[in-house]
Motif scaffolding. Structure first.
Motif, short mmCIF file in Angstrom:
data_model
loop_
_atom_site.label_atom_id
_atom_site.label_comp_id
_atom_site.label_asym_id
_atom_site.label_seq_id
_atom_site.Cartn_x
_atom_site.Cartn_y
_atom_site.Cartn_z
N LYS A 25 0.83 -1.21 0.00
CA LYS A 25 0.00 0.00 0.00
C LYS A 25 0.86 1.26 0.00
CE LYS A 25 -4.15 1.91 2.09
NZ LYS A 25 -5.21 1.71 3.10
N THR A 74 -2.76 1.15 -2.73
CA THR A 74 -3.90 0.24 -2.67
C THR A 74 -3.44 -1.07 -2.04
OG1 THR A 74 -5.67 -0.78 -3.99
CG2 THR A 74 -3.48 -0.79 -4.95
N THR A 75 -4.36 -1.87 -1.56
CA THR A 75 -4.00 -3.15 -0.95
C THR A 75 -3.89 -4.24 -2.01
OG1 THR A 75 -6.28 -3.88 -0.62
CG2 THR A 75 -5.29 -2.49 1.11
#
Length: 270
Positions: free
Chosen positions: A247, A252-253
């Motif tokens: 991240k 973002t994951t």
């Protein structure tokens, strides 16, 4: 990223060549593309999976939501990870004079994405109509001003000992040896490793090592590997530590990436 057919190549070489030639691409047609180059510039993007471009300067990672730029005459090869669809656009040498002279990954604008999607319906190599030519000019303007995504490049050092270390870490990103141990193994002092690695790649050794892990993570995720398996394959002691790294670099994951969402947020730049 299959090569254009013979009639498209012929069109590319004509003096009255169109500014853009857009072609849909599918990973199932050619999972790996050997080293080659084009007389035109090449812009490409994908809707799912991962595309990795290799040049003499390093590797360029192409997840969904990004566009890759290869200037005319640049030797490169390509490799797919996971089922992938997208498009490739060949940009005339004339138009490339306004575009970056080095390979890069940039963030896709909605405008550029929409124009290229429209351009895939144009007859490859045919002269552009006035409306098509205007859209092509807008697409080139969008590319000219696109933001480079530094987290998705992995420059390679050229000095022999540094390259030996870099190749070893690419082959095994989970290698837990310290910087000093790697320097000793390659026959270079830790101080020289630190100084010259930054000079040759533009990033610290520690930062480069993290991006090498990120590159392998994207490959494994694109092939459907569970997040936990990826974390431990890269040498992380916990899944949460891996997710935090992911991240920090991409905004973002891993789970969001795997659903095919666009990368969002600013990437960490050091």
């Amino acid at each position: 990223m299959p090569n254009p057919s013979a009639h498209i190549i012929a069109a590319i070489e004509r003096p009255d060549e169109p500014a853009l030639i857009a072609i849909p691409i599918h990973s199932g047609q050619e999972p790996e593309l050997a080293r080659h180059r084009h007389s035109r510039g090449q812009l490409f993007s994908i809707e799912n999976g991962l595309l990795v471009i290799h040049t003499s300067r390093g590797n360029w990672l192409m997840p969904p939501g990004m566009a890759g730029w290869i200037p005319p005459g640049t030797w490169h090869s390509a490799q797919w990870y996971g089922p992938t669809n997208g498009w490739s656009v060949y940009v005339s040498a004339r138009a490339c004079e306004r575009l970056p002279a080095e390979a890069r990954v940039v963030r896709m604008s909605r405008v550029l994405e929409a124009i290229v999607e429209r351009a895939t319906d144009w007859e490859p190599g045919a002269p552009l109509s006035p409306p098509q030519a205007r859209l092509a000019e807008v697409a080139i303007d969008e590319l000219q001003g696109a933001e480079e995504e530094l987290a998705l490049r992995l420059p390679m050092p050229r000095e022999r000992q540094l390259a030996t270390i870099a190749r070893a870490l690419l082959a095994d990103p989970a290698d837990a040896r310290s910087m000093g141990a790697l320097a000793s193994w390659a026959g270079i002092s830790e101080r020289s490793l630190t100084r010259h690695f930054k000079q040759e790649t533009g990033m610290t050794f520690v930062h480069w090592r993290q991006q090498a892990k990120l590159a392998r993570a994207l490959e494994l995720l694109s092939e459907g590997e569970p997040v936990g398996n990826v974390a431990f394959a890269l040498g992380y002691e916990s899944v949460s530590a891996f997710i935090a790294m992911f991240k920090r670099f991409l905004g973002t994951t891993p789970a969001q990436y795997m659903t095919g969402r666009r990368l969002t947020g600013a990437s960490a730049r050091r």
